[in-house]
Design a protein around this motif. Structure first.
Motif, PDB file in Angstrom:
ATOM      1  N   ALA A  56     -24.253   3.676  89.156  1.00  0.00           N
ATOM      2  CA  ALA A  56     -23.194   4.096  88.239  1.00  0.00           C
ATOM      3  C   ALA A  56     -23.694   5.206  87.314  1.00  0.00           C
ATOM      4  N   ALA A  57     -24.920   5.100  86.843  1.00  0.00           N
ATOM      5  CA  ALA A  57     -25.470   6.134  85.966  1.00  0.00           C
ATOM      6  C   ALA A  57     -25.595   7.455  86.702  1.00  0.00           C
ATOM      7  N   VAL A  58     -26.034   7.408  87.930  1.00  0.00           N
ATOM      8  CA  VAL A  58     -26.159   8.638  88.715  1.00  0.00           C
ATOM      9  C   VAL A  58     -24.782   9.261  88.927  1.00  0.00           C
ATOM     10  N   CYS A  59     -23.798   8.433  89.241  1.00  0.00           N
ATOM     11  CA  CYS A  59     -22.444   8.960  89.456  1.00  0.00           C
ATOM     12  C   CYS A  59     -21.893   9.597  88.183  1.00  0.00           C
ATOM     13  N   LEU A  60     -22.107   8.962  87.046  1.00  0.00           N
ATOM     14  CA  LEU A  60     -21.566   9.498  85.802  1.00  0.00           C
ATOM     15  C   LEU A  60     -22.265  10.774  85.364  1.00  0.00           C
ATOM     16  N   LEU A  61     -23.569  10.859  85.614  1.00  0.00           N
ATOM     17  CA  LEU A  61     -24.322  12.004  85.121  1.00  0.00           C
ATOM     18  C   LEU A  61     -24.287  13.201  86.062  1.00  0.00           C
ATOM     19  N   VAL A  62     -24.230  12.980  87.351  1.00  0.00           N
ATOM     20  CA  VAL A  62     -24.406  14.072  88.301  1.00  0.00           C
ATOM     21  C   VAL A  62     -23.085  14.623  88.817  1.00  0.00           C
ATOM     22  N   LEU A  63     -22.096  13.784  89.002  1.00  0.00           N
ATOM     23  CA  LEU A  63     -20.840  14.252  89.581  1.00  0.00           C
ATOM     24  C   LEU A  63     -20.130  15.229  88.647  1.00  0.00           C
ATOM     25  N   PRO A  64     -19.263  16.100  89.173  1.00  0.00           N
ATOM     26  CA  PRO A  64     -18.551  17.062  88.326  1.00  0.00           C
ATOM     27  C   PRO A  64     -17.748  16.357  87.242  1.00  0.00           C
ATOM     28  N   GLY A  65     -17.768  16.934  86.077  1.00  0.00           N
ATOM     29  CA  GLY A  65     -17.062  16.366  84.940  1.00  0.00           C
ATOM     30  C   GLY A  65     -17.929  15.452  84.104  1.00  0.00           C
ATOM     31  N   GLY A  66     -19.142  15.208  84.530  1.00  0.00           N
ATOM     32  CA  GLY A  66     -20.055  14.351  83.787  1.00  0.00           C
ATOM     33  C   GLY A  66     -20.716  15.142  82.663  1.00  0.00           C
ATOM     34  N   PRO A  67     -21.534  14.476  81.855  1.00  0.00           N
ATOM     35  CA  PRO A  67     -22.187  15.161  80.738  1.00  0.00           C
ATOM     36  C   PRO A  67     -23.193  16.219  81.178  1.00  0.00           C
ATOM     37  N   LEU A  68     -23.708  16.129  82.391  1.00  0.00           N
ATOM     38  CA  LEU A  68     -24.659  17.142  82.844  1.00  0.00           C
ATOM     39  C   LEU A  68     -23.970  18.322  83.519  1.00  0.00           C
ATOM     40  N   ASP A  69     -22.654  18.231  83.712  1.00  0.00           N
ATOM     41  CA  ASP A  69     -21.911  19.330  84.316  1.00  0.00           C
ATOM     42  C   ASP A  69     -21.705  20.400  83.249  1.00  0.00           C
ATOM     43  N   PRO A  70     -22.243  21.622  83.431  1.00  0.00           N
ATOM     44  CA  PRO A  70     -22.098  22.634  82.376  1.00  0.00           C
ATOM     45  C   PRO A  70     -20.643  23.074  82.228  1.00  0.00           C
ATOM     46  N   ALA A  71     -20.261  23.332  80.993  1.00  0.00           N
ATOM     47  CA  ALA A  71     -18.907  23.809  80.717  1.00  0.00           C
ATOM     48  C   ALA A  71     -18.784  25.252  81.201  1.00  0.00           C
ATOM     49  N   PRO A  72     -17.605  25.646  81.664  1.00  0.00           N
ATOM     50  CA  PRO A  72     -17.458  27.033  82.108  1.00  0.00           C
ATOM     51  C   PRO A  72     -17.640  27.996  80.937  1.00  0.00           C
ATOM     52  N   VAL A  73     -18.321  29.083  81.201  1.00  0.00           N
ATOM     53  CA  VAL A  73     -18.608  30.081  80.172  1.00  0.00           C
ATOM     54  C   VAL A  73     -17.680  31.269  80.406  1.00  0.00           C
ATOM     55  N   PRO A  74     -16.996  31.745  79.361  1.00  0.00           N
ATOM     56  CA  PRO A  74     -16.119  32.901  79.563  1.00  0.00           C
ATOM     57  C   PRO A  74     -16.954  34.133  79.911  1.00  0.00           C
ATOM     58  N   PRO A  75     -16.370  35.075  80.629  1.00  0.00           N
ATOM     59  CA  PRO A  75     -17.127  36.276  81.003  1.00  0.00           C
ATOM     60  C   PRO A  75     -17.484  37.105  79.778  1.00  0.00           C
ATOM     61  N   ALA A  76     -18.504  37.955  79.937  1.00  0.00           N
ATOM     62  CA  ALA A  76     -18.967  38.777  78.818  1.00  0.00           C
ATOM     63  C   ALA A  76     -17.919  39.794  78.392  1.00  0.00           C
ATOM     64  N   ARG A  77     -17.145  40.294  79.312  1.00  0.00           N
ATOM     65  CA  ARG A  77     -16.079  41.230  78.959  1.00  0.00           C
ATOM     66  C   ARG A  77     -14.861  40.851  79.775  1.00  0.00           C
ATOM     67  N   THR A  78     -13.734  41.348  79.357  1.00  0.00           N
ATOM     68  CA  THR A  78     -12.509  41.049  80.063  1.00  0.00           C
ATOM     69  C   THR A  78     -12.548  41.724  81.425  1.00  0.00           C
ATOM     70  N   PRO A  79     -12.308  40.992  82.464  1.00  0.00           N
ATOM     71  CA  PRO A  79     -12.347  41.624  83.773  1.00  0.00           C
ATOM     72  C   PRO A  79     -11.166  42.560  83.965  1.00  0.00           C
TER      73      PRO A  79
END
Length: 104
Positions: A56-79
């Motif tokens: 359960a710990a592995v599923c919560l930490l590794v799968l998408p949406g878990g605390p180890l999943d990095p948040a999307p970062v906006p691009p440096a400039r507007t595309p």
């Protein structure tokens, strides 16, 4: 006359052989009651519980949406194509008259 070592050894082995009976040679009865002790059951239960908790710990930490999943970062400039910056208006004389400060 004193018995020799060989005679004493034969008497000792005969006495020992006389002590062997049918009851001593037959198999023991099979054990009755629980075959597993409570300690073994508890160990198996805790091992299974630990494996489930680790999964359960592995599923919560590794799968998408878990605390180890990095948040999307906006691009440096507007595309896309951007417009060139507009030119700054020329700086001219202001409409107010300048104040003259006279020191005494």
């Amino acid at each position: 006359m004193t018995p020799t070592v060989e005679e004493r050894l034969q008497e000792a082995l005969a006495a020992r052989a006389a002590r062997v009976t049918y009851g001593g040679l037959r198999r023991d009865a099979p054990p009755q009651g629980r075959s597993w002790g409570m300690r073994r059951v508890r160990i198996a239960a805790f091992a299974a519980l630990g494996a489930v908790a680790a999964a359960a710990a592995v599923c919560l930490l590794v799968l998408p949406g878990g605390p180890l999943d990095p948040a999307p970062v906006p691009p440096a400039r507007t595309p896309g194509v951007s417009e060139p910056p507009s030119p700054t208006p020329p700086v001219g004389p202001s409409s107010k008259s300048p104040r003259v400060i006279v020191s005494p």
